[in-house]
Scaffold this motif. Structure first.
Motif, short mmCIF file in Angstrom:
data_model
loop_
_atom_site.label_atom_id
_atom_site.label_comp_id
_atom_site.label_asym_id
_atom_site.label_seq_id
_atom_site.Cartn_x
_atom_site.Cartn_y
_atom_site.Cartn_z
N GLY A 118 88.77 21.57 -28.52
CA GLY A 118 88.83 22.84 -27.80
C GLY A 118 88.26 22.71 -26.41
O GLY A 118 87.15 22.20 -26.24
N ALA A 119 89.00 23.14 -25.41
CA ALA A 119 88.55 23.01 -24.02
C ALA A 119 88.63 24.35 -23.31
O ALA A 119 88.95 24.44 -22.13
N GLY A 120 88.34 25.41 -24.04
CA GLY A 120 88.29 26.75 -23.44
C GLY A 120 86.96 26.97 -22.74
O GLY A 120 86.33 26.02 -22.28
N GLY A 124 84.13 25.29 -24.80
CA GLY A 124 84.39 23.85 -24.84
C GLY A 124 84.11 23.20 -23.50
O GLY A 124 83.45 22.15 -23.42
N SER A 125 84.58 23.83 -22.46
CA SER A 125 84.40 23.29 -21.12
C SER A 125 82.92 23.27 -20.74
O SER A 125 82.41 22.28 -20.18
N CYS A 178 93.00 19.47 -26.93
CA CYS A 178 93.40 20.75 -26.35
C CYS A 178 94.89 20.96 -26.61
O CYS A 178 95.59 20.06 -27.06
N VAL A 218 93.78 21.84 -18.44
CA VAL A 218 92.33 21.55 -18.41
C VAL A 218 92.02 20.86 -17.09
O VAL A 218 92.38 19.71 -16.87
N LEU A 257 91.66 13.64 -22.59
CA LEU A 257 92.39 14.77 -23.18
C LEU A 257 93.46 14.28 -24.15
O LEU A 257 94.16 13.30 -23.89
N THR A 292 96.28 15.85 -27.44
CA THR A 292 96.75 16.95 -28.28
C THR A 292 96.73 16.55 -29.76
O THR A 292 97.03 17.37 -30.62
N THR A 350 94.72 16.38 -32.35
CA THR A 350 93.40 16.80 -32.83
C THR A 350 93.02 16.09 -34.12
O THR A 350 91.87 15.64 -34.28
N ILE A 394 87.64 25.40 -31.56
CA ILE A 394 89.01 25.90 -31.50
C ILE A 394 89.05 27.38 -31.85
O ILE A 394 89.81 28.16 -31.30
#
Lengths: 440, 440
Positions: free
Chosen positions: B18-20, B23-24, B52, B58, B68, B70, B72, B86
């Motif tokens: 998760g890079a929201g 996450g960030s 992500c 991102v 990065l 995808t 997961t 997430i």
């Protein structure tokens, strides 16, 4: 050298050093909640001995008389967990080190011991592969040590401000709500059991200073001891000082303040003027609270009972259960790394506004003379307030006494104290000044 | 099956799912404070991947683009510590279980996941000898999970009352300080980023209910899930309700309440009238606070930021460091034993005073008819207050509308709701009633 895992029904042996108020409350929790605690741990706890000065004086139904002993040194070697509740820094240190050498983990509520010898004890425990827990040493039942050691360890703490001495908070609160003078409030606190017969350690700020040293060490990963803490107590604060604060919608609180400044680590204890809106202002009676600022977490506050047998015992037994789980699982808790080794900030590094109160003989020219002492040291005055105090008297002086309060702009404390000392030397000034820090 | 100690310079591999916002912020703390964290742990952390949905979206300087991915599921198998940010309960559960099966410890901020599947995850982690930490899942940066799991584990917690949803506290606070109606305050909260575009989970109380389930499980060692929590939100509360509270020196707060009662465990979320003097009353804006009562510790309160990227990341990274220390020392943290298995209390087991507000057509006999519905169910009324509300209108009704507020004596909620439903059926009653619990 970690403990070996023993997932058996063998009890974990617990030795209790000290059977005073906290010791007795700790024994009660361990004995009366034994079954519940066993389920939380996975193994039962067994109280194997209680060291005390005089077994005849220990008379509580939950401590079996056969467990009482005066041979503290011997008891230290016969347990998996030793709980030190003797207090003081001499015998307590000897027994804690003996317990660690014997391979026991130690739980203590002894703030003075940690503020004086903490890092040596941490190192000894780490070398031996045992744990040293002391949640109860700062702010009693309030979890603050564990949050600093673990919860906030991914963040960067910038400052801690705590009301960590219940006796002084009770006295200041009574002075505020009832208009009492310091001496009266102190006697009242003693009568109610909130202050000891010899209250020096509390009212002069030393107890709070011990806690400041511990919190600064944990927060800033730097060896900070009691001798590094600059301390002022509350004995000079008068009912007039409190009334003046109230008139400005402020309260006076004794704070333990730890800061990571550009000049280094600062650990201080001082009375301060706090605005009523600040969360610490509403901490009443003998309650404690610790306000922590961190870069990512922002503001946090922890509030609760900072002293008393049961609340302190709650924190002690929480540590005992944590440690017992470690022993059951064959591991140890976090060490306390003092890697940062930051310098100690000199007293003049931090700047603050100060409120100063002088008592003076009422005559023309006094304000000019006082202002001159401040001005020639480069100190700038933000406001002045004078009022006659017909209630004040000075032996051998028949005139009227006046109270002069001034608030400075931001300045450093060393220069401020020089100016205050110089003013105190002036012939029209009577007695000692009160100096209060002003918080925004 | 504990981790094997590796006191080497080998980095501990950390995977971020998760890079929201959170996450960030978590990645930033891990990357920017890497050296500092390495000293606290004894080994460096290495961020080995960031999962992500869309790598193109991102764009923060501290996350290396090459990290990065995808994939997961694949990333879950390549780390010592997997951080799940997430959200949701489906994919998050799959990945968390996959990480545990792969021997990784898991850190999460996902309250919904734990409130739904917590005990299965705890059991899977224990069976595999890895840890599962989730300080950030309750009240963001405020350390409350660790104090419940560890600090207070020697005590007997009797109740927890928390303001654990910043969105609703912000809305209620704006309604209180600015006299806004609910819809206006909600829009304002959305505009300022304190409420989401779809605010249902917050304003209907579900977010707080997730946290109530988690806190009740930890405090009472009993499996309490989201479905066990009785939930009321704040959508029916009006500016008039707030004004009536203010007139009585009270505030309305949405509380998550967990109690260990004689009838069993009760976990509830409801709006309540709190006296201004209560420590929870002064929790402003989007801040959170949790008030805990325990037998020995007495009252404790924890206060701070309950949401937001940086505060949540602070708690997440605190858990990561704790876990990394465990890995370094070859051990695991405390398991979460659900041994007590206490029953769930039925809704009518706890008694409270309630404040109820009806909107009625202004005509004689209305109060008598309402009082009759309460009386025939054995409910006793403590006080009644009626006022004309010319600002209220009902389609098709040309007369004036009146507001009737009544406060009951202690009663059970099931009977209270029966009476309120019966009154709502009366022909002179308009719309829905507001029901608020009254705290002493």
């Amino acid at each position: 050298m970690a403990h070996t895992a023993e997932n058996t029904a063998n009890p974990i042996r617990v030795a209790l050093l000290g059977a005073g108020t906290v010791g007795s409350a700790t024994a009660r929790l361990i004995v009366e909640q034994n079954e519940e605690l066993a389920q939380r741990i996975g193994r039962p706890l067994e109280l194997v001995g209680v060291a005390c000065l005089d077994p005849d004086e220990v008379n509580v139904p939950w401590i079996d008389k056969s467990l009482l002993t005066t041979d503290t040194a011997d008891l230290c070697t016969k347990a998996d967990i030793v709980i030190e509740l003797i207090g003081g820094t001499t015998a307590a240190r000897t027994f804690v080190m003996k317990a660690i050498e014997s391979g026991a983990s130690v739980v203590t509520a002894n703030k003075a011991l940690i503020a004086k010898y903490g890092p040596e004890i941490y190192a000894a425990a780490e070398a031996k592969g045992v744990d040293f827990y002391f949640e109860a040493a700062v702010a009693g039942a309030i979890p603050i040590v564990r949050p600093l050691r673990e919860s906030m360890v991914g963040d960067k703490i910038t400052s801690i401000m705590g009301i960590v001495n219940g006796t002084t908070n009770y006295i200041l609160d009574e002075m505020t709500t009832k208009g009492l003078d310091f001496d009266v409030a102190l006697k009242d606190a003693q009568a109610k059991g909130y202050a000891e017969a010899d209250p020096t350690g509390d009212i002069e700020g030393e107890d709070a200073a011990n806690k400041a040293a511990i919190m600064a060490s944990l927060a800033f990963h730097t060896d900070v001891r009691i001798d590094d803490v600059n301390v002022e107590g509350i004995t000079k604060i008068t009912a007039d000082d409190i009334a003046a604060a109230t008139a400005e919608n402020k309260v006076i609180k004794l704070l333990a303040v730890c800061e990571n400044t550009e000049a280094g680590i600062s650990a201080r204890v001082y009375p301060a003027l706090i605005p009523n809106e600040h969360p610490l202002a509403s901490v009443r009676g003998s309650f404690n609270a610790v306000f922590v600022k961190a870069e990512a977490a922002d503001d946090l506050m922890f509030y609760g009972r900072g002293a008393g047998g049961d609340p302190t015992a709650s924190a002690v037994v929480g540590d005992v259960v944590t440690e017992a789980r470690h022993i059951t699982h064959g591991c140890t808790g976090p060490v306390i790394p003092m890697y940062a080794d930051l310098p100690k900030a000199p007293l003049n590094a931090s700047r603050s506004a100060f409120a100063v109160r002088f008592v003076i003989h009422d005559k023309p020219g006094t304000l000019a003379a006082i202002a001159e002492e401040f001005a020639k040291r480069g100190l700038s005055i933000n406001g002045v307030n004078q009022d006659l105090k017909p209630t004040l008297h000075e032996p051998g002086y028949s005139g009227e006494l006046q109270q002069l309060r001034l608030v400075t702009h931001l300045c450093d404390e060393v220069t401020l104290r020089e100016a205050v000392d110089a003013v105190t030397e002036l012939d029209f000034v009577s007695g000692e000044a009160t100096i209060l820090r002003v918080m925004d």
